[in-house]
Design a protein around this motif. Structure first.
Motif, PDB file in Angstrom:
ATOM      1  N   LEU A 121       0.801  -0.932  -0.116  1.00 39.60           N
ATOM      2  CA  LEU A 121      -0.138  -0.096   0.022  1.00 39.60           C
ATOM      3  C   LEU A 121       0.728   1.338   0.007  1.00 39.60           C
ATOM      4  N   GLY A 122       2.005   1.149   0.080  1.00 41.73           N
ATOM      5  CA  GLY A 122       2.902   2.195  -0.089  1.00 41.73           C
ATOM      6  C   GLY A 122       3.172   3.015   1.295  1.00 41.73           C
ATOM      7  N   LYS A 123       3.236   1.960   2.142  1.00 35.49           N
ATOM      8  CA  LYS A 123       3.239   2.554   3.593  1.00 35.49           C
ATOM      9  C   LYS A 123       4.787   2.238   4.096  1.00 35.49           C
ATOM     10  N   GLY A 124       5.080   2.400   5.247  1.00 36.88           N
ATOM     11  CA  GLY A 124       6.243   1.700   5.996  1.00 36.88           C
ATOM     12  C   GLY A 124       7.106   2.963   6.449  1.00 36.88           C
ATOM     13  N   GLN A 125       6.275   4.096   6.822  1.00 31.60           N
ATOM     14  CA  GLN A 125       6.985   5.325   7.372  1.00 31.60           C
ATOM     15  C   GLN A 125       7.351   4.970   8.638  1.00 31.60           C
ATOM     16  N   ASN A 126       6.490   4.439   9.463  1.00 29.84           N
ATOM     17  CA  ASN A 126       7.006   4.227  10.783  1.00 29.84           C
ATOM     18  C   ASN A 126       8.104   3.068  11.001  1.00 29.84           C
ATOM     19  N   ILE A 127       8.187   2.298  10.090  1.00 24.89           N
ATOM     20  CA  ILE A 127       9.033   1.414  10.077  1.00 24.89           C
ATOM     21  C   ILE A 127      10.536   2.284   9.946  1.00 24.89           C
ATOM     22  N   ALA A 128      10.296   3.178   8.861  1.00 26.71           N
ATOM     23  CA  ALA A 128      11.614   3.763   8.660  1.00 26.71           C
ATOM     24  C   ALA A 128      11.942   4.859   9.675  1.00 26.71           C
ATOM     25  N   LYS A 129      10.974   5.081  10.628  1.00 26.45           N
ATOM     26  CA  LYS A 129      11.299   5.899  11.770  1.00 26.45           C
ATOM     27  C   LYS A 129      12.205   5.157  12.863  1.00 26.45           C
ATOM     28  N   GLY A 130      11.699   3.904  12.707  1.00 26.92           N
ATOM     29  CA  GLY A 130      12.586   2.768  13.810  1.00 26.92           C
ATOM     30  C   GLY A 130      13.960   2.489  13.214  1.00 26.92           C
ATOM     31  N   PRO A 172      -6.730  -5.125   7.778  1.00 29.98           N
ATOM     32  CA  PRO A 172      -7.275  -3.760   7.959  1.00 29.98           C
ATOM     33  C   PRO A 172      -7.824  -3.189   6.657  1.00 29.98           C
ATOM     34  N   VAL A 173      -9.134  -2.566   6.914  1.00 31.47           N
ATOM     35  CA  VAL A 173      -9.625  -1.643   5.815  1.00 31.47           C
ATOM     36  C   VAL A 173      -8.694  -0.717   5.072  1.00 31.47           C
ATOM     37  N   ILE A 174      -8.628  -0.684   3.740  1.00 28.00           N
ATOM     38  CA  ILE A 174      -7.569   0.146   2.872  1.00 28.00           C
ATOM     39  C   ILE A 174      -8.486   1.310   2.729  1.00 28.00           C
ATOM     40  N   GLU A 175      -7.432   2.534   2.690  1.00 25.82           N
ATOM     41  CA  GLU A 175      -8.205   3.926   2.240  1.00 25.82           C
ATOM     42  C   GLU A 175      -8.729   3.722   1.049  1.00 25.82           C
ATOM     43  N   VAL A 189      -9.741  -4.134 -10.234  1.00 24.36           N
ATOM     44  CA  VAL A 189     -10.180  -4.581  -9.216  1.00 24.36           C
ATOM     45  C   VAL A 189     -11.587  -5.419  -9.274  1.00 24.36           C
ATOM     46  N   THR A 190     -12.386  -5.345 -10.276  1.00 23.38           N
ATOM     47  CA  THR A 190     -13.376  -5.932 -10.749  1.00 23.38           C
ATOM     48  C   THR A 190     -13.168  -7.309 -11.100  1.00 23.38           C
ATOM     49  N   LEU A 191     -11.879  -7.506 -11.694  1.00 18.16           N
ATOM     50  CA  LEU A 191     -11.521  -8.999 -12.042  1.00 18.16           C
ATOM     51  C   LEU A 191     -11.185  -9.484 -10.709  1.00 18.16           C
ATOM     52  N   SER A 192     -10.741  -8.924  -9.843  1.00 17.80           N
ATOM     53  CA  SER A 192     -10.138  -9.676  -8.719  1.00 17.80           C
ATOM     54  C   SER A 192     -11.209  -9.942  -7.899  1.00 17.80           C
ATOM     55  N   HIS A 193     -12.320  -9.061  -7.672  1.00 16.67           N
ATOM     56  CA  HIS A 193     -13.518  -9.445  -7.067  1.00 16.67           C
ATOM     57  C   HIS A 193     -13.980 -10.770  -7.888  1.00 16.67           C
ATOM     58  N   LYS A 194     -14.022 -10.696  -8.949  1.00 16.30           N
ATOM     59  CA  LYS A 194     -14.775 -11.863  -9.736  1.00 16.30           C
ATOM     60  C   LYS A 194     -13.943 -13.359  -9.552  1.00 16.30           C
ATOM     61  N   VAL A 195     -12.404 -13.262  -9.654  1.00 22.35           N
ATOM     62  CA  VAL A 195     -11.862 -14.520  -9.305  1.00 22.35           C
ATOM     63  C   VAL A 195     -11.858 -15.007  -7.924  1.00 22.35           C
ATOM     64  N   LEU A 196     -12.124 -13.891  -6.763  1.00 23.24           N
ATOM     65  CA  LEU A 196     -12.031 -14.450  -5.486  1.00 23.24           C
ATOM     66  C   LEU A 196     -13.335 -14.712  -4.859  1.00 23.24           C
ATOM     67  N   SER A 197     -14.568 -14.328  -5.849  1.00 20.33           N
ATOM     68  CA  SER A 197     -15.836 -14.459  -5.056  1.00 20.33           C
ATOM     69  C   SER A 197     -16.616 -15.638  -5.603  1.00 20.33           C
ATOM     70  N   GLU A 198     -16.062 -15.948  -6.922  1.00 18.63           N
ATOM     71  CA  GLU A 198     -17.131 -17.057  -7.430  1.00 18.63           C
ATOM     72  C   GLU A 198     -16.707 -18.311  -6.807  1.00 18.63           C
ATOM     73  N   GLU A 199     -15.825 -18.566  -6.106  1.00 15.24           N
ATOM     74  CA  GLU A 199     -15.452 -19.839  -5.609  1.00 15.24           C
ATOM     75  C   GLU A 199     -16.603 -20.459  -4.597  1.00 15.24           C
ATOM     76  N   GLU A 203      -9.106  -7.660   0.322  1.00 12.36           N
ATOM     77  CA  GLU A 203      -8.519  -8.750  -0.438  1.00 12.36           C
ATOM     78  C   GLU A 203      -8.567  -8.538  -1.774  1.00 12.36           C
ATOM     79  N   ALA A 204      -9.739  -8.043  -2.269  1.00 13.20           N
ATOM     80  CA  ALA A 204      -9.882  -7.720  -3.685  1.00 13.20           C
ATOM     81  C   ALA A 204      -8.685  -6.574  -4.003  1.00 13.20           C
ATOM     82  N   PHE A 205      -8.506  -5.765  -3.501  1.00 13.21           N
ATOM     83  CA  PHE A 205      -7.551  -4.595  -3.641  1.00 13.21           C
ATOM     84  C   PHE A 205      -6.136  -5.238  -3.941  1.00 13.21           C
TER      85      PHE A 205
END
Lengths: 120, 123
Positions: A12-21, B69-72, B84-94, B104-106
């Motif tokens: 996700l392009g993160k890692g800034q906290n690891i870098a601080k450490g 964790p939820v992705i921004e 993203v659509t393709l990812s949902h498709k291959v992961l969800s049709e099982e 997970e899709a992302f």
């Protein structure tokens, strides 16, 4: 004596906290920016002549395996704790893959351990 | 198909605890292979290895009921929506009990985006 140089690649392009450490432990951290950064860990390690690479995603496997395949780095992945990372470091792994863990503690302890092992 | 078998064999050899996830992972990897064949996008071996490791870990997370964790939302803008659509498709049709969420899709879509960008250039 040169500092330990550690590359961080997070899906996700993160890692800034690891870098601080890492910096707090006296090392140099290079955070690869952008989504999919984990897959570039090996490339950046080579271009920056880095000592270690840390890869983060669901398991850290993509970055570690890509680095192993392209450059032959010894790797470990699928790790979920700092202690597991330290063990991998002690066994000579150069690219270590974790689940998502952007914490200062991880960066600090990995850099400290690398220095202690005599790498730098 | 042979590529998928080879990749899974290699991954299982390097990480024995993957053995239980191989069967379900193979089904997902076959779908990915078919979808990219239809798009005429070649998947190089090193990318297969990374995707294989990711899918094995995904199946493990689903089996264990583990949630990432939820992705921004803004991060989704960095990936072509078709991936993203393709990812949902291959992961969800099982025909499985799990339900792959947006995170997970992302994460899998990032692999697809890397392949798409390699073949077609950035969007």
């Amino acid at each position: 004596m040169s500092k330990v140089k550690i590359v961080i690649g997070d899906r996700l392009g993160k890692g800034q906290n690891i870098a601080k450490g890492i910096e707090a432990a006296g090392g140099t951290a290079i955070v690869i920016p952008g989504v999919g950064a984990d897959m570039k860990v090996g490339d950046v390690m080579v271009s920056e002549s880095a000592d270690l690479g840390l890869s983060f995603c669901g398991s850290g496997g993509a970055g570690a395996l890509t680095a192993k395949t392209k450059y032959g780095f010894p790797v470990e992945y699928g790790l979920r704790s700092v202690d597991a990372g330290i063990t991998a470091l002690r066994s000579g792994k150069k690219v270590i893959g974790f689940g998502f863990m952007d914490t200062e503690e991880l960066g600090r302890r990995m850099a400290e351990e690398y220095i202690k092992l005599g790498g730098k | 198909m042979q590529m998928i078998d080879d990749i899974l064999k290699e991954l299982a050899e390097t990480k024995l605890d993957y053995l239980t996830e191989i069967s379900e992972s193979k089904q997902i990897l076959r779908k990915i292979e078919e979808e990219f064949r239809l798009m005429e996008i070649h998947i190089p071996r090193d990318r297969w290895l990374a995707i294989g490791a990711h899918v094995l870990s995904f199946v493990r997370r689903m089996t264990n009921g583990e949630k990432l964790p939820v992705i921004e939302a803004e991060l989704f803008a960095e990936i072509h929506p078709d991936m993203v659509t393709l990812s949902h498709k291959v992961l969800s049709e099982e025909k499985s009990a799990w339900q792959a969420d947006d995170t997970e899709a992302f994460l899998l879509a990032v692999h697809f985006e890397a392949l798409r960008a390699m073949q077609m250039g950035p969007s």
